[in-house]
Design a protein around this motif. Structure first.
Motif, PDB file in Angstrom:
ATOM      1  N   ILE A 118       0.851  -1.177   0.000  1.00  0.00           N
ATOM      2  CA  ILE A 118       0.000   0.000   0.000  1.00  0.00           C
ATOM      3  C   ILE A 118       0.887   1.226   0.000  1.00  0.00           C
TER       4      ILE A 118
ATOM      5  N   CYS B 288      -5.763   4.891  -0.587  1.00  0.00           N
ATOM      6  CA  CYS B 288      -6.847   4.209   0.096  1.00  0.00           C
ATOM      7  C   CYS B 288      -7.134   2.905  -0.617  1.00  0.00           C
ATOM      8  N   VAL B 289      -6.964   1.812   0.088  1.00  0.00           N
ATOM      9  CA  VAL B 289      -7.125   0.501  -0.507  1.00  0.00           C
ATOM     10  C   VAL B 289      -8.292  -0.209   0.177  1.00  0.00           C
TER      11      VAL B 289
ATOM     12  N   LEU C 172      -6.699   1.269   9.740  1.00  0.00           N
ATOM     13  CA  LEU C 172      -7.310   0.056   9.210  1.00  0.00           C
ATOM     14  C   LEU C 172      -8.746   0.017   9.705  1.00  0.00           C
TER      15      LEU C 172
ATOM     16  N   THR D 259      -3.024   7.183   5.209  1.00  0.00           N
ATOM     17  CA  THR D 259      -3.217   5.955   4.437  1.00  0.00           C
ATOM     18  C   THR D 259      -4.368   5.167   5.052  1.00  0.00           C
TER      19      THR D 259
ATOM     20  N   LEU E 142      -6.802   1.644   4.929  1.00  0.00           N
ATOM     21  CA  LEU E 142      -7.131   0.302   4.447  1.00  0.00           C
ATOM     22  C   LEU E 142      -8.539   0.027   4.938  1.00  0.00           C
TER      23      LEU E 142
ATOM     24  N   THR F 120     -12.214   4.080  -2.364  1.00  0.00           N
ATOM     25  CA  THR F 120     -10.915   3.451  -2.592  1.00  0.00           C
ATOM     26  C   THR F 120     -10.448   3.627  -4.035  1.00  0.00           C
TER      27      THR F 120
END
Lengths: 259, 417
Positions: free
Chosen positions: B58, B63-64, B178, B207, B209, B222
């Motif tokens: 990442i 943004c995943v 997260l 960042t 997730l 995302t």
């Protein structure tokens, strides 16, 4: 493990504070719970051991005083262990969500027992001036002996609290183990009343040397702790501390999985 | 930007069942690996891999999303990356302050008050009392539960603890966050607030997730997507590419229930997750949806039907969005049905839908409105951004509109050109 713990020392303090805040919440007599248990144990010991079984204090000392001098460190040991063993399992909701140093859980329980210890110690000081001969100067040994006890307590608590996670038998065994351990440690009777043939075995128990040394330094006229009493304790405390720390550190990254 | 999260061939093995004294777990290293070599059969008995060889990277500030059905390993992956649990093999490298919001409880102690819990959680993430004290008012203001600050968390509603949990995290100045489906709790207002905060967090370089079953949210939040299935990465890539494949696969998995029941009501069937219901008499045998324009904005639907004794039918081709909302439909006039088999064709030249994923529903309804067969097809259509502006938050319908420059009338908005 200890380096990580030091970086999170605020956390240990917060956990102690949490435990302190929680302890007397929704209880009726609140703070009196810090004084009642040692007093009750002292009373029972007086009846059972002193009056019924006829245990006598060595010449020139008072049974209540010598018992209290041992009860203070013993209660610390017992309180730390009984609250420390389930502490990791009880924190399951945090354990599975937050990556904090796990050792802070059992160690903070030792912290909270330390508060009880200071209250019990105050009670002892009051007793010595009421019915004994006051505190001798050798009482300054107290912090050193206490440090040794903390080492021992930390080792046992770290080991048992992590084992308890894998096998809940540990928690179930703690009350009975504490009871037996109390009887096999010269707390409610002096070591002098133990027969010579049994004494070497008694010294295998690190708590024996500890409570006897506490008595030696705390009760007038006071003396430095005897080395042959203290040496087995030092060896035992250090090795148990190393064993407990190692086992806890080696298994702590599995806690979230098995809880 | 460099990768701030790197997962290298992560495998996470769990044991199933409760077990008695767990010798295998309590054996500390290095004795455990020795035991596993001496008694491999016993050692690996009753284990399963929640994650298997999962690798991903990442980039900082991106943004995943992670998608997958229940039990695909999404939460396990978050826990490994958050260092709550250690991978059985492989390596997770995370650079920066990280926290996982696994669920609404975020590790509260039920007996402590909200304020005390905030301090405790702060210190677990390495914030001292003073640092937390300066943030505590903001936390409760964000959560909109100032009046509950000194009440034990056990007396909070689930919505309140979710608010508090999220608010505490907003105060922690994390570099990597997260998030696991936490936005599913709380009311719509607070959800919007959370999403706004997350967007701001990303703009400031954070960042993210993001695990969610809400495909609409995944699409708008995302830019990359990891699709997990049974602990393995099925597909990884830009959201625009992966999401349609995933959505179709999910539909195929869940679909295919055929139910005929005269007494069946729509509500009862839908609450049981049925994708097909109706009173019968005439049935859709087969339905094909062809996207006749590459961006998906024109469709041709052919419906093969079979009628027992019903003379007339109204045909419907409708669309449902990712969250299950019915968006719109093409509805025919009553059409005389052939007894036996027949076919009908519907052409939709210009779908007035904004970019997204839609699930077609075909139905035969009697002229009186009785649903004879209603079938949510096990496929998805994707309308792409082609020519559309990607603007979120305006619903699914794009209105036909004509726009002209107002420069010739300088009085607009009081602006002088």
């Amino acid at each position: 493990m200890y380096r990580k713990l030091w970086r999170h020392r605020d956390l240990v303090l917060s956990l102690v504070r949490r435990q302190y805040q929680l302890r007397y919440r929704q209880s009726m007599v609140g703070f009196a719970w810090a004084i009642l248990p040692p007093l009750a144990t002292l009373g029972a010991a007086n009846i059972v051991f002193h009056q019924v079984a006829g245990v006598q204090a060595p010449e020139g000392t008072n049974y209540s005083i010598i018992t209290m001098a041992a009860l203070v460190p013993w209660s610390f040991f017992q309180n730390s262990l009984t609250s420390g063993v389930p502490s990791v399992v009880q924190a399951s909701s945090m354990l599975t969500r937050i990556p904090f140093p796990r050792a802070s859980l059992p160690l903070s329980m030792i912290g909270i027992s330390m508060l009880d210890l200071s209250i019990a110690a105050l009670l002892f000081v009051v007793l010595t001036y009421l019915i004994g001969d006051g505190l001798p100067l050798t009482a300054l040994w107290f912090p050193i002996l206490l440090g040794l006890e903390v080492l021992l307590v930390a080792g046992v608590t770290l080991l048992t609290s992590s084992l308890n996670l894998f096998a809940r038998d540990v928690k179930l065994a703690v009350p009975i183990a504490m009871q037996l351990w109390l009887f096999l440690t010269p707390v409610m009777y002096p070591l002098e009343s133990v027969s010579e043939s049994l004494r070497p075995y008694y010294l295998l128990n690190p708590m024996t040397g500890l409570v006897e040394s506490f008595r030696t330094v705390l009760i007038s006229p006071g003396a430095a702790p005897e080395l042959d009493l203290l040496l087995p304790t030092i060896i035992g405390a250090v090795s148990i501390f190393l064993l407990g720390s190692w086992y806890f550190a080696a298994t702590e990254n599995r806690f979230a999985d098995v809880i | 930007m460099d990768s701030v999260v790197v997962a290298e061939k992560i495998t996470k093995t769990y044991r199933v069942g409760v077990g008695r004294a767990r010798v295998r777990e309590m054996t500390p290293p290095p004795f455990d690996s020795a035991l596993s070599k001496v008694f491999p059969k016993w050692w690996w008995k009753g284990t399963f891999n929640a994650l298997e060889d999962v690798s991903m990277e990442i980039a900082g500030g991106s943004c995943v999303g992670i998608v997958g059905h229940n039990g695909a390993g999404k939460t396990t992956l978050l826990k490994v990356l958050a260092e709550v649990t250690a991978p059985t093999s492989g390596k997770a490298i995370v650079r920066g302050r990280v926290a996982a919001l696994v669920d609404a409880l975020v590790g509260f102690h039920p007996e402590l008050t909200g304020r005390e819990n905030a301090f405790l959680l702060g210190s677990m993430h390495g914030f001292g009392r003073k640092e937390m004290a300066s943030r505590i008012d903001d936390i409760f203001e964000f959560a909109e539960i100032e009046e509950m600050a000194d009440t034990p968390v056990k007396r909070y509603s689930s919505g309140m603890s979710a608010r508090l949990g999220f608010s505490i995290v907003t105060a922690l100045e994390l570099e990597i966050l997260l998030v696991d489906e936490i936005l599913a709790v709380g009311d719509a207002n607070f959800q919007r607030k959370c999403i706004e905060w997350l967007e701001g967090y990303r703009k400031s370089g954070g960042t993210l997730l993001f695990v969610s079953h809400n495909l609409g949210l995944v699409r708008s939040m995302t830019e990359r997507l990891v699709w997990l299935d049974h602990g393995r990465v099925v597909e990884e890539g830009p959201t625009d590419k992966v999401l349609p494949i995933y959505a179709q696969a999910m539909e195929r998995r869940d679909g295919g229930h055929r139910v005929y029941n005269r007494k069946a009501t729509k509500k009862a069937m839908e609450s049981r997750g049925m994708h097909r219901w109706g009173s019968g008499g005439a049935r859709v045998e087969e339905a094909h949806v062809n996207q006749t324009r590459p961006d998906g904005s024109a469709l041709e639907v052919t419906i093969d039907y079979e009628s027992d004794d019903v003379a007339n039918g109204v045909f419907c081709v409708g669309f449902i969005d990712e969250s299950g909302r019915e968006i719109g439909a093409a509805i025919s006039q009553p059409i005389p049905l052939d007894v036996g088999k027949g076919a009908i064709r519907c052409a939709i030249d210009n779908m007035p839908f904004r970019p997204g994923i839609y699930f077609p529903v075909v139905a035969i309804v009697s002229p009186e409105g009785e649903v004879r067969d209603r079938w949510r097809l096990d496929r998805a259509i994707v309308i792409e951004r082609n020519g559309h502006q990607s603007v979120d938050g305006f619903g699914a319908i794009e209105l036909p509109s004509a726009w002209s420059s107002s420069e010739s009338t300088p009085r607009v908005m009081g602006r002088t050109s």
